[in-house]
Design a protein around this motif. Structure first.
Motif, PDB file in Angstrom:
ATOM      1  N   GLN A 162       0.872  -1.194   0.099  1.00  0.00           N
ATOM      2  CA  GLN A 162       0.028  -0.001  -0.035  1.00  0.00           C
ATOM      3  C   GLN A 162       0.852   1.133   0.086  1.00  0.00           C
ATOM      4  O   GLN A 162       1.747   1.431   0.669  1.00  0.00           O
TER       5      GLN A 162
ATOM      6  N   ARG B 170       0.570   5.675  -0.006  1.00  0.00           N
ATOM      7  CA  ARG B 170      -0.316   6.820   0.198  1.00  0.00           C
ATOM      8  C   ARG B 170       0.296   8.179  -0.252  1.00  0.00           C
ATOM      9  O   ARG B 170       1.378   8.620   0.242  1.00  0.00           O
TER      10      ARG B 170
ATOM     11  N   ASN C 171     -13.240  13.453  -4.528  1.00  0.00           N
ATOM     12  CA  ASN C 171     -12.951  11.853  -4.376  1.00  0.00           C
ATOM     13  C   ASN C 171     -13.456  11.181  -5.725  1.00  0.00           C
ATOM     14  O   ASN C 171     -12.897  10.066  -6.147  1.00  0.00           O
ATOM     15  N   GLU C 172     -14.569  11.541  -6.103  1.00  0.00           N
ATOM     16  CA  GLU C 172     -15.267  10.934  -7.376  1.00  0.00           C
ATOM     17  C   GLU C 172     -14.413  11.180  -8.444  1.00  0.00           C
ATOM     18  O   GLU C 172     -14.222  10.287  -9.507  1.00  0.00           O
TER      19      GLU C 172
ATOM     20  N   THR D   8     -11.009   9.078  -8.926  1.00  0.00           N
ATOM     21  CA  THR D   8     -11.255   7.520  -9.484  1.00  0.00           C
ATOM     22  C   THR D   8     -11.816   7.491 -10.807  1.00  0.00           C
ATOM     23  O   THR D   8     -12.307   6.538 -11.039  1.00  0.00           O
TER      24      THR D   8
ATOM     25  N   SER E 257      -9.202   1.675 -10.850  1.00  0.00           N
ATOM     26  CA  SER E 257     -10.037   2.367  -9.968  1.00  0.00           C
ATOM     27  C   SER E 257     -10.558   1.362  -8.718  1.00  0.00           C
ATOM     28  O   SER E 257     -10.715   1.853  -7.595  1.00  0.00           O
TER      29      SER E 257
ATOM     30  N   GLN F 115      -8.150  -0.268  -7.418  1.00  0.00           N
ATOM     31  CA  GLN F 115      -6.965  -0.362  -6.533  1.00  0.00           C
ATOM     32  C   GLN F 115      -6.732   0.975  -5.737  1.00  0.00           C
ATOM     33  O   GLN F 115      -6.103   1.155  -5.047  1.00  0.00           O
TER      34      GLN F 115
ATOM     35  N   GLN G 227      -8.139   4.086  -3.756  1.00  0.00           N
ATOM     36  CA  GLN G 227      -9.200   4.893  -2.814  1.00  0.00           C
ATOM     37  C   GLN G 227      -8.920   6.105  -2.215  1.00  0.00           C
ATOM     38  O   GLN G 227      -7.727   6.341  -1.809  1.00  0.00           O
TER      39      GLN G 227
ATOM     40  N   THR H  65      -9.383   9.005   0.596  1.00  0.00           N
ATOM     41  CA  THR H  65     -10.052   9.076   2.205  1.00  0.00           C
ATOM     42  C   THR H  65      -9.827  10.384   2.500  1.00  0.00           C
ATOM     43  O   THR H  65      -8.747  10.934   2.130  1.00  0.00           O
TER      44      THR H  65
END
Length: 249
Positions: A45, A47, A78-79, A82, A104, A106, A108, A110
């Motif tokens: 992961q 970030r 956010n929309e 992705t 998309s 994979q 995310q 937040t």
């Protein structure tokens, strides 16, 4: 007659089937360990942090209303992050072997409540690829957001570092083994009680009293074969022990 639960009988059942419980637990832990270490593919992961904050100016000073607007925009961002508009460029720049729709899954996005900072989180089976996808997604989004939303209020706060992504987040072998041990114990105990319930043979005096509800007034001891070795019946019918003696014909 009402049936009562005898704790000694329950513990006796567990003690009698302890080997079975231990065997099932060990097998469950071994299977979990083998799958976790040798079958499942590690997932890494990465970030990246982006800041949604329009720069203040003399004509438009930064105030609480502007900050609140930026926070509300994060849901929209956010929309967009992705969406194929952003991810298709990411696929082309990194020459990935996936489609924007697959990518998309994979990615995310937040953010904490009432925070202007959003996190682009990417999971991949390759640590470097996860880092590259996270950083490239942030860069592409920063480039395109001004033309999409006619507003320039996004900046990259911190990029993903490969060193921070080298430890896989899953599978977690120790956690999986611990869960398998608990499940194995539960299965072993359940199977032990099931076998005890299905076993309707009479083995002890207590079983006779429990099943027939009658008191036991006597019992016949089991005479092992070795106890009968060296005994013979005389013509008078009396038994004489002859261990260690030899009788002539």
């Amino acid at each position: 007659m009402e049936e009562t639960i005898d704790l000694r009988q329950l513990f006796g059942t567990l003690k009698k089937r302890l080997w079975l419980i231990a065997l099932i637990t060990i097998i469950a832990a071994m299977i979990s360990g083998i799958i976790s270490f040798f079958v499942l593919t590690p997932v890494y992961q990465a970030r990246t942090q982006i800041l949604v904050n329009q720069e203040s100016s003399e004509q438009q000073p930064l105030n609480a209303y502007t900050i609140q607007t930026n926070i509300q925009l994060i849901s929209t961002y956010n929309e967009i992050i992705t969406s194929p508009v952003i991810l298709e460029d990411v696929v082309k720049k990194l020459n990935l072997n996936v489609t924007a729709k697959q990518l998309s899954g994979q990615v995310q996005v937040t953010n904490s409540e009432d925070s202007q900072v959003a996190h682009i989180v990417v999971q991949d089976t390759d640590a470097k690829r996860a880092t590259d996808i996270a950083n490239t997604t942030a860069d592409v989004f920063q480039e395109k957001i001004s033309s999409i939303m006619s507003i320039d209020n996004v900046s990259v706060l911190s990029k993903a570092e490969l060193a921070d992504s080298l430890n896989p987040i899953k599978p977690a072998p120790l956690m999986n083994i611990a869960i398998a041990i608990v499940v194995g114990l539960m299965l072993g105990v359940g199977l032990a009680f099931l076998l005890e319930y299905l076993d309707n043979t009479i083995k002890t005096e207590q079983d006779v009293e429990t099943i027939l509800e009658l008191p036991v007034i006597g019992s016949i001891s089991v005479i092992k074969d070795r106890e009968l070795e060296g005994t013979r019946v005389t013509p008078t019918g009396a038994n004489h022990a002859v261990r260690g003696e030899t009788y002539g014909g």
